[in-house]
Design an enzyme around this catalytic site. Structure first.
Site, PDB file in Angstrom:
ATOM      1  N   TYR A   1     -23.765  19.197   7.943  1.00  0.00           N
ATOM      2  CA  TYR A   1     -23.585  20.298   8.898  1.00  0.00           C
ATOM      3  C   TYR A   1     -22.508  19.963   9.927  1.00  0.00           C
ATOM      4  CZ  TYR A   1     -27.639  22.547   7.003  1.00  0.00           C
ATOM      5  OH  TYR A   1     -28.490  23.174   6.151  1.00  0.00           O
TER       6      TYR A   1
ATOM      7  N   LYS B   1     -19.573  11.274   0.226  1.00  0.00           N
ATOM      8  CA  LYS B   1     -19.882  10.522  -0.999  1.00  0.00           C
ATOM      9  C   LYS B   1     -19.970  11.407  -2.236  1.00  0.00           C
ATOM     10  CE  LYS B   1     -23.993   8.618   0.256  1.00  0.00           C
ATOM     11  NZ  LYS B   1     -25.388   8.155   0.178  1.00  0.00           N
TER      12      LYS B   1
ATOM     13  N   GLU C   1     -43.038  22.062   5.676  1.00  0.00           N
ATOM     14  CA  GLU C   1     -42.234  22.984   4.846  1.00  0.00           C
ATOM     15  C   GLU C   1     -42.349  22.610   3.368  1.00  0.00           C
ATOM     16  OE1 GLU C   1     -38.192  23.249   6.571  1.00  0.00           O
ATOM     17  OE2 GLU C   1     -38.842  25.169   7.376  1.00  0.00           O
TER      18      GLU C   1
ATOM     19  N   ALA D   1     -30.168  20.658  12.487  1.00  0.00           N
ATOM     20  CA  ALA D   1     -28.907  21.263  12.053  1.00  0.00           C
ATOM     21  C   ALA D   1     -28.369  22.155  13.170  1.00  0.00           C
ATOM     22  CB  ALA D   1     -29.147  22.084  10.788  1.00  0.00           C
TER      23      ALA D   1
HETATM   24  P1  FAD Z   1     -26.375  15.925   7.029  1.00  0.00           P
HETATM   25  O1  FAD Z   1     -26.345  17.400   7.004  1.00  0.00           O
HETATM   26  O2  FAD Z   1     -27.573  15.249   6.449  1.00  0.00           O
HETATM   27  O3  FAD Z   1     -25.060  15.411   6.279  1.00  0.00           O
HETATM   28  C1  FAD Z   1     -24.690  14.057   6.164  1.00  0.00           C
HETATM   29  C2  FAD Z   1     -23.593  13.966   5.112  1.00  0.00           C
HETATM   30  O4  FAD Z   1     -23.100  12.623   5.074  1.00  0.00           O
HETATM   31  C3  FAD Z   1     -24.051  14.302   3.693  1.00  0.00           C
HETATM   32  O5  FAD Z   1     -23.118  15.155   3.065  1.00  0.00           O
HETATM   33  C4  FAD Z   1     -24.082  12.944   2.991  1.00  0.00           C
HETATM   34  O6  FAD Z   1     -23.839  13.043   1.598  1.00  0.00           O
HETATM   35  C5  FAD Z   1     -22.959  12.219   3.716  1.00  0.00           C
HETATM   36  N1  FAD Z   1     -23.075  10.765   3.663  1.00  0.00           N
HETATM   37  C6  FAD Z   1     -24.169  10.012   3.968  1.00  0.00           C
HETATM   38  N2  FAD Z   1     -23.880   8.704   3.813  1.00  0.00           N
HETATM   39  C7  FAD Z   1     -22.583   8.636   3.419  1.00  0.00           C
HETATM   40  C8  FAD Z   1     -21.710   7.552   3.103  1.00  0.00           C
HETATM   41  N3  FAD Z   1     -22.117   6.291   3.176  1.00  0.00           N
HETATM   42  N4  FAD Z   1     -20.450   7.833   2.740  1.00  0.00           N
HETATM   43  C9  FAD Z   1     -20.004   9.121   2.646  1.00  0.00           C
HETATM   44  N5  FAD Z   1     -20.801  10.185   2.934  1.00  0.00           N
HETATM   45  C10 FAD Z   1     -22.069   9.940   3.318  1.00  0.00           C
HETATM   46  N6  FAD Z   1     -32.761  21.497  11.141  1.00  0.00           N
HETATM   47  C11 FAD Z   1     -32.706  22.735  11.683  1.00  0.00           C
HETATM   48  O7  FAD Z   1     -32.030  22.937  12.702  1.00  0.00           O
HETATM   49  N7  FAD Z   1     -33.372  23.796  11.131  1.00  0.00           N
HETATM   50  C12 FAD Z   1     -34.088  23.675   9.998  1.00  0.00           C
HETATM   51  O8  FAD Z   1     -34.672  24.654   9.509  1.00  0.00           O
HETATM   52  C13 FAD Z   1     -34.162  22.395   9.381  1.00  0.00           C
HETATM   53  N8  FAD Z   1     -34.846  22.247   8.230  1.00  0.00           N
HETATM   54  C14 FAD Z   1     -34.841  21.018   7.609  1.00  0.00           C
HETATM   55  C15 FAD Z   1     -35.521  20.914   6.384  1.00  0.00           C
HETATM   56  C16 FAD Z   1     -35.547  19.694   5.735  1.00  0.00           C
HETATM   57  C17 FAD Z   1     -36.267  19.582   4.404  1.00  0.00           C
HETATM   58  C18 FAD Z   1     -34.906  18.560   6.309  1.00  0.00           C
HETATM   59  C19 FAD Z   1     -34.944  17.226   5.595  1.00  0.00           C
HETATM   60  C20 FAD Z   1     -34.253  18.656   7.529  1.00  0.00           C
HETATM   61  C21 FAD Z   1     -34.202  19.897   8.183  1.00  0.00           C
HETATM   62  N9  FAD Z   1     -33.529  20.062   9.398  1.00  0.00           N
HETATM   63  C22 FAD Z   1     -33.484  21.306   9.995  1.00  0.00           C
HETATM   64  C23 FAD Z   1     -32.788  18.943  10.002  1.00  0.00           C
HETATM   65  C24 FAD Z   1     -31.309  19.033   9.563  1.00  0.00           C
HETATM   66  O9  FAD Z   1     -31.213  19.111   8.164  1.00  0.00           O
HETATM   67  C25 FAD Z   1     -30.488  17.836  10.060  1.00  0.00           C
HETATM   68  O10 FAD Z   1     -30.680  17.685  11.434  1.00  0.00           O
HETATM   69  C26 FAD Z   1     -29.010  18.067   9.728  1.00  0.00           C
HETATM   70  O11 FAD Z   1     -28.813  18.074   8.332  1.00  0.00           O
HETATM   71  C27 FAD Z   1     -28.124  17.008  10.380  1.00  0.00           C
HETATM   72  O12 FAD Z   1     -26.782  17.261  10.051  1.00  0.00           O
HETATM   73  P2  FAD Z   1     -25.747  16.054   9.863  1.00  0.00           P
HETATM   74  O13 FAD Z   1     -24.406  16.674   9.695  1.00  0.00           O
HETATM   75  O14 FAD Z   1     -25.953  15.040  10.917  1.00  0.00           O
HETATM   76  O15 FAD Z   1     -26.209  15.350   8.510  1.00  0.00           O
HETATM   77  P1  NAD Z   2     -40.724  14.501  12.621  1.00  0.00           P
HETATM   78  O1  NAD Z   2     -40.479  13.302  13.433  1.00  0.00           O
HETATM   79  O2  NAD Z   2     -40.524  15.828  13.222  1.00  0.00           O
HETATM   80  O3  NAD Z   2     -42.209  14.455  12.031  1.00  0.00           O
HETATM   81  C1  NAD Z   2     -42.742  13.302  11.420  1.00  0.00           C
HETATM   82  C2  NAD Z   2     -44.257  13.328  11.486  1.00  0.00           C
HETATM   83  O4  NAD Z   2     -44.762  12.177  10.815  1.00  0.00           O
HETATM   84  C3  NAD Z   2     -44.798  13.293  12.918  1.00  0.00           C
HETATM   85  O5  NAD Z   2     -45.706  14.359  13.084  1.00  0.00           O
HETATM   86  C4  NAD Z   2     -45.451  11.925  13.011  1.00  0.00           C
HETATM   87  O6  NAD Z   2     -46.596  11.908  13.868  1.00  0.00           O
HETATM   88  C5  NAD Z   2     -45.867  11.668  11.561  1.00  0.00           C
HETATM   89  N1  NAD Z   2     -46.042  10.248  11.233  1.00  0.00           N
HETATM   90  C6  NAD Z   2     -45.304   9.190  11.688  1.00  0.00           C
HETATM   91  N2  NAD Z   2     -45.791   8.034  11.164  1.00  0.00           N
HETATM   92  C7  NAD Z   2     -46.825   8.366  10.350  1.00  0.00           C
HETATM   93  C8  NAD Z   2     -47.709   7.612   9.525  1.00  0.00           C
HETATM   94  N3  NAD Z   2     -47.634   6.279   9.415  1.00  0.00           N
HETATM   95  N4  NAD Z   2     -48.670   8.278   8.842  1.00  0.00           N
HETATM   96  C9  NAD Z   2     -48.777   9.632   8.925  1.00  0.00           C
HETATM   97  N5  NAD Z   2     -47.974  10.386   9.707  1.00  0.00           N
HETATM   98  C10 NAD Z   2     -46.994   9.771  10.394  1.00  0.00           C
HETATM   99  O7  NAD Z   2     -39.798  14.327  11.317  1.00  0.00           O
HETATM  100  P2  NAD Z   2     -39.403  15.341  10.158  1.00  0.00           P
HETATM  101  O8  NAD Z   2     -40.498  16.308   9.881  1.00  0.00           O
HETATM  102  O9  NAD Z   2     -38.923  14.462   9.061  1.00  0.00           O
HETATM  103  O10 NAD Z   2     -38.175  16.129  10.769  1.00  0.00           O
HETATM  104  C11 NAD Z   2     -36.953  15.444  11.085  1.00  0.00           C
HETATM  105  C12 NAD Z   2     -36.125  16.327  11.996  1.00  0.00           C
HETATM  106  O11 NAD Z   2     -35.718  17.497  11.285  1.00  0.00           O
HETATM  107  C13 NAD Z   2     -36.882  16.807  13.214  1.00  0.00           C
HETATM  108  O12 NAD Z   2     -36.028  16.841  14.301  1.00  0.00           O
HETATM  109  C14 NAD Z   2     -37.288  18.216  12.857  1.00  0.00           C
HETATM  110  O13 NAD Z   2     -37.401  19.052  14.004  1.00  0.00           O
HETATM  111  C15 NAD Z   2     -36.128  18.668  11.986  1.00  0.00           C
HETATM  112  N6  NAD Z   2     -36.604  19.683  11.034  1.00  0.00           N
HETATM  113  C16 NAD Z   2     -36.596  20.970  11.468  1.00  0.00           C
HETATM  114  C17 NAD Z   2     -37.084  21.956  10.629  1.00  0.00           C
HETATM  115  C18 NAD Z   2     -37.088  23.387  11.104  1.00  0.00           C
HETATM  116  O14 NAD Z   2     -36.593  23.661  12.195  1.00  0.00           O
HETATM  117  N7  NAD Z   2     -37.587  24.320  10.313  1.00  0.00           N
HETATM  118  C19 NAD Z   2     -37.559  21.626   9.354  1.00  0.00           C
HETATM  119  C20 NAD Z   2     -37.553  20.288   8.956  1.00  0.00           C
HETATM  120  C21 NAD Z   2     -37.074  19.316   9.817  1.00  0.00           C
END
Ligand code: FAD
Ligand code: NAD
Length: 402
Positions: free
Chosen positions: A14, A39, A171, A315
């Site tokens: 992002y 990557k 989720e 993100a």
């Molecule tokens: P990323 O988007 O993770 O991108 C990192 C990039 O770096 C990738 O393209 C990767 O391939 C590249 N990269 C990594 N290592 C290397 C390397 N060594 N060399 C070259 N390239 C590399 N946030 C929200 O705001 N709303 C949401 O609804 C939400 N939902 C989520 C749902 C899930 C399942 C997850 C896991 C996270 C969610 N998040 C959400 C959190 C959000 O995805 C992250 O905060 C966001 O992606 C961070 O953006 P970034 O650019 O830092 O990293």
């Molecule tokens: P998080 O830190 O938000 O949640 C991790 C959870 O794991 C916590 O509730 C914590 O208490 C629990 N936990 C920690 N250690 C544990 C253990 N040993 N056993 C059982 N439970 C344990 O992390 P996440 O859900 O991976 O999210 C990462 C980031 O991405 C956060 O900032 C989140 O807000 C963001 N995100 C946002 C969305 C959205 O906005 N829809 C969706 C996914 C992720």
């Protein structure tokens, strides 16, 4: 310095993609040599990954070729993996080469936080990339396919443990609980045999989120057969079982680890001072004491002064940071020294629960069910619009709202 300053952007997530496309839309690409390193040759949307992980969406929907969005006549794209950043030499070491920079943007995203809990690395899956979620989906299907081929039926094959009930865990559980009836039908398995546990260390799922919405989510997921184990930290993962702090053990062949994240270890290993792998950046997003390096997205730590705690890595913040970062880069290459400060503008949080269900808060409004799910799709489409305009929304967007 070269005739033209060299800007190197690490990571096309992002933060990195949006910084590159912001620079591409300005005249900066004429005044600087801009290189984006990633990557893979594709960008994926991390925020959608729980869907292909559960198999409710094909992984290709979450990704797009980088050169379909980034104009490679204006921005150089290098497909390679970053290995190390040599700050003193202003050099990035890649697996297959190296790059010199005048200005660096680090947007390498995150890694799963394991807290050093034994067995997590070896025996669990993480929702992190297209490759990792493809593996999860295949593994889940393999478990269903295996069950009826066993001579002695063993329940752990159909037991799925999701560690952590934060937003990622919830989720994913939402998607998985929607997929299971379909898998049961396909593989001739009684739904009662399948167990899904959401295990959370804190006294509630989604700690810190609105209680009414958390209750809604938990009731909905329980009605789909999910069993919550709240206030129950996981203390170890072994081959085929999960050990809980209260002494209980769950036999399971599938553990999905979602207990939070830390910054990409390349940063720590390159000598930057970090907290859980993230660098506490200055208000202009630069590394303290450094004029040439910006860190954005999950690798950056910024404090919410109102509560004196870090903003959660999202993100939403990564995208907003890309605007400040690209503006500051434009100023620097124009020879200016005054930098824009990053001020997060948190619009809300919406989490999907699978199917047409979601929960969220937008502004002051609480949202449930179908309306929250529609808003979540609008948020997902908005990002595509910011990145590639209406053509990208039409190509990759979520266009069925209800
Ligand atoms: P990323 O988007 O993770 O991108 C990192 C990039 O770096 C990738 O393209 C990767 O391939 C590249 N990269 C990594 N290592 C290397 C390397 N060594 N060399 C070259 N390239 C590399 N946030 C929200 O705001 N709303 C949401 O609804 C939400 N939902 C989520 C749902 C899930 C399942 C997850 C896991 C996270 C969610 N998040 C959400 C959190 C959000 O995805 C992250 O905060 C966001 O992606 C961070 O953006 P970034 O650019 O830092 O990293
Ligand atoms: P998080 O830190 O938000 O949640 C991790 C959870 O794991 C916590 O509730 C914590 O208490 C629990 N936990 C920690 N250690 C544990 C253990 N040993 N056993 C059982 N439970 C344990 O992390 P996440 O859900 O991976 O999210 C990462 C980031 O991405 C956060 O900032 C989140 O807000 C963001 N995100 C946002 C969305 C959205 O906005 N829809 C969706 C996914 C992720």
């Amino acid at each position: 310095m070269n005739k033209k300053p060299r800007i190197v952007i690490l990571g096309a997530g992002y933060g990195g993609m949006m910084t590159a496309t912001r620079l591409q839309k300005s005249t900066a690409y004429r005044d600087a040599e801009i290189t984006l390193v990633n990557k893979h040759n594709y960008h994926y949307q991390t925020t959608w990954l729980h869907e292909p992980a559960a198999g409710t969406m094909h992984h290709d929907r979450t990704r797009m070729k980088i050169d379909s969005v980034v104009d490679t006549n204006k921005i150089n794209f290098v497909k390679d993996s970053v290995v190390e950043i040599k700050r003193d030499e202003k050099k990035v070491i890649l697996e297959d080469g190296e790059l010199d920079y005048d200005y660096l943007v680090i947007g390498l995203g995150s890694e799963p936080e394991t807290f050093g809990i034994p067995g997590v690395e070896e025996h669990s899956f993480a929702i992190r990339s297209v490759n990792s979620v493809r593996l999860i989906r295949e593994h889940i299907e393999y478990m269903f396919a295996s069950y009826n081929k066993q001579d002695e039926k063993s329940d752990d094959v159909l037991t799925f443990v999701v560690a952590g009930a934060g937003f990622t865990g919830i989720e994913f559980v939402g998607e998985l609980s929607e997929r299971i009836p379909e898998l049961c039908k396909e593989y001739d398995i009684d739904r009662e045999l399948v167990k899904v546990y959401s295990v959370e260390a804190a006294p509630t799922a989604l700690p810190g989120f609105d209680e009414e919405l958390v209750e809604y989510a938990m009731n909905l997921l329980e009605s789909r057969g999910v069993e919550f184990k709240i206030n129950t930290p996981i203390k170890e993962v072994q081959d085929g079982r999960v050990l809980l702090a209260d002494g209980e053990e769950i036999k399971a062949q599938t553990v999905i680890w979602t207990t939070g994240i830390r910054g990409n270890s390349i940063i720590e290993n390159s000598g930057y001072e970090t907290m859980r792998g993230r660098v506490k950046v200055e208000s202009d997003l630069r590394v303290p004491g450094s004029d040439d390096t910006f860190i954005i997205g999950d690798c950056a730590l910024i404090i919410n002064e109102e509560i004196n705690r870090p903003y959660p890595p999202t993100a939403q913040i990564a995208i907003q940071q890309s605007y400040t970062c690209s503006n500051n880069l434009k100023a620097l290459i124009a020879g200016k020294t005054e930098m824009e400060e990053f001020k997060p503008d948190i619009k809300g949080t919406v989490a999907s629960l699978g199917g047409k269900e979601a929960i969220g808060i937008v502004g002051e409004r609480k949202l449930y069910g179908n309306s929250a799910s529609a808003v979540k799709k609008i948020i997902d489409n908005r990002y595509l619009f910011l990145l590639g305009g209406m053509p990208l929304v039409l190509k990759k967007g979520k266009l069925k709202f209800f």
